[in-house]
Scaffold this active site. Sequence first.
Site, short mmCIF file in Angstrom:
data_model
loop_
_atom_site.label_atom_id
_atom_site.label_comp_id
_atom_site.label_asym_id
_atom_site.label_seq_id
_atom_site.Cartn_x
_atom_site.Cartn_y
_atom_site.Cartn_z
N GLU A 206 0.85 -1.20 0.00
CA GLU A 206 0.00 0.00 0.00
C GLU A 206 0.88 1.25 0.00
O GLU A 206 0.73 2.14 0.86
CB GLU A 206 -1.00 -0.01 1.17
CG GLU A 206 -1.98 -1.17 1.04
CD GLU A 206 -3.22 -1.08 1.93
OE1 GLU A 206 -3.28 -0.22 2.83
OE2 GLU A 206 -4.15 -1.89 1.71
N GLU A 337 -4.90 -8.87 -0.42
CA GLU A 337 -5.70 -8.58 0.77
C GLU A 337 -7.16 -8.50 0.33
O GLU A 337 -7.50 -7.65 -0.50
CB GLU A 337 -5.27 -7.27 1.44
CG GLU A 337 -3.93 -7.38 2.12
CD GLU A 337 -3.54 -6.14 2.94
OE1 GLU A 337 -4.45 -5.42 3.40
OE2 GLU A 337 -2.33 -5.92 3.09
O1 AHR Z 1 -5.20 -6.12 6.85
C1 AHR Z 1 -5.13 -4.94 7.59
C2 AHR Z 1 -4.46 -3.81 6.83
O2 AHR Z 1 -5.25 -3.43 5.75
C3 AHR Z 1 -3.13 -4.11 6.21
O3 AHR Z 1 -2.07 -4.01 7.10
C4 AHR Z 1 -3.02 -3.06 5.16
O4 AHR Z 1 -2.24 -3.43 4.06
C5 AHR Z 1 -4.47 -2.78 4.78
O5 AHR Z 1 -4.77 -1.44 4.78
#
Ligand code: AHR
Length: 540
Positions: A206, A337
């Site tokens: 991110e 994710e």
């Molecule tokens: O999964 C929780 C968080 O969500 C992670 O650390 C991040 O990459 C995303 O914003």
Amino acid sequence: MTENAPTLASDLVSALTTPAGGSTGPSARRTTGPARVVVDLDLPGATISRHLYGHFAEHLGRCIYGGFFVGEDSEIPNTRGIRDDVVAALRALHIPNLRWPGGCFADEYHWKDGIGPRDQRPRMVNSHWGDVVEDNSFGTHEFLDLVELLGTEAYVNGNVGSGTVQEMSEWIEYLTRADDSPMAALRRANGRDEPWKVPFFGIGNESWGCGGNMRAEDYAALARQYSTFVRDHAGNEVTRIAAGASDGDLAWTESLMRAVTNVEHADGKAGPYQAISLHYYTMSGPWSDKGSATEFTEDEWYLTLARAARAEEHVARHATVMDRYDPHRKVGLVLDEWGTWWNVEPGTNPGFLYQQNTVRDALVAAIHFDGFHRHADRLIMANIAQTVNVLQAMILTDPETGALVLTPTYHVFAMNAGHQDAAALDAHVLLPEESEVVDGRVLPRISASASLRAEEGTALISLSNLDAAEPRTLVLDLRGREVVGHTATVLTGATTAAHNTPEQPEAVAPAPLTDVREHPAGLEVTLPPHSVATVQLQLG
Ligand code: AHR
């Protein structure tokens, strides 16, 4: 989100993937007869990579500490500090890979703090997640030990945001080099002779946000630079995964695709990175109030499922941008994710992201997998966030008693395990009713996907009944191969919000689906309301 303005390609993608009426994704066709799911069993498509069933473990809340890792002195049975029951439960899922150490944590993690004698490891502040002090007792050796115990593959996420190129370069050398190089020697001094295999390496996380608040072009330049120094040592071939976009930020993906090399020709490997990630979370409210995991209305049920179905829409749109630059599909898309993100359970640390997991989460997972299977030609990996005690977890553990509970989401992973590395089959949903529009998208009340294992003479069909209240009878219209046998399994609960607890660990558990009958077209199946089912076919 990033500051990038939409570009020509992103406008084009919207035009290409948005049908009149404004919604995208799979829509059920109308039929005048009974509901049908039509599967051509003799038309196999792309291989569904097992890595679409990947996992994620971050130093966040009770995921690592108290979840995977309890330490050697714990009363909970463990192997070198790693919980035996967690390992056994995840081995049963055949989890193909595990991403670590983050997430946002990855961009403040300095791997050398997590090696050597534990009592000498420096401490740090985990500023993203609860502002707690991290003692680095779970580091590189402990993670790779966990990977070996699980029988899975390592996806290590490096630090671009606050780390250096040298640090990243030395980490991959430490992990994978066989000879007497400085980092291989350091690894040996810390007790590990053999190098590990690390097939996947993330170049930051991110980077448009917690990973450094970068602009797309600036990060793309860094992704090229850092990836260059993540070397293939000792026969370990790394897929380097550039930190990708969130949701619908097509401009970010486009910048990364513009910066990748050797995509024009079919031969050779793309470089310096070979994959691009994407993140997408499902919630029923705004970021500031995402909704309760267990208390929701029927409208919120459908809203959540419509938002889950948007994952496929995002995958399709980012894939269309990638197709424009990379027609030979040498660069993989990695949804590393995904999952539900609810308000934390009342009374728990807001920085620890601990949430319950209900039948609704099971449907969210099933809908994601149906979409993943349809995009297996570009989507090479996906990682649910996160495996234990955080967000849409497979396993919840009680901090007081240590009791372990398998969630409804766990059971969907188990029921769908047979899709791993099978060939995708088209599953066409035909419904007698007009599908309702929810949250700006058509939401058919049935979701389905299928795959074939030609060598074993089997096919697996996944079916979900999204209707909160009504059962659904449908015909599985099976074409192209003779079906000589079947077994079926169903997952549901007394209500849409049913969930498992230490007191009631099997409130939501798979059971044989007996409502399956022979039908001239194949099989007739009745699905209970709010349920996920799988039908395993033996082919003649
Ligand atoms: O999964 C929780 C968080 O969500 C992670 O650390 C991040 O990459 C995303 O914003």
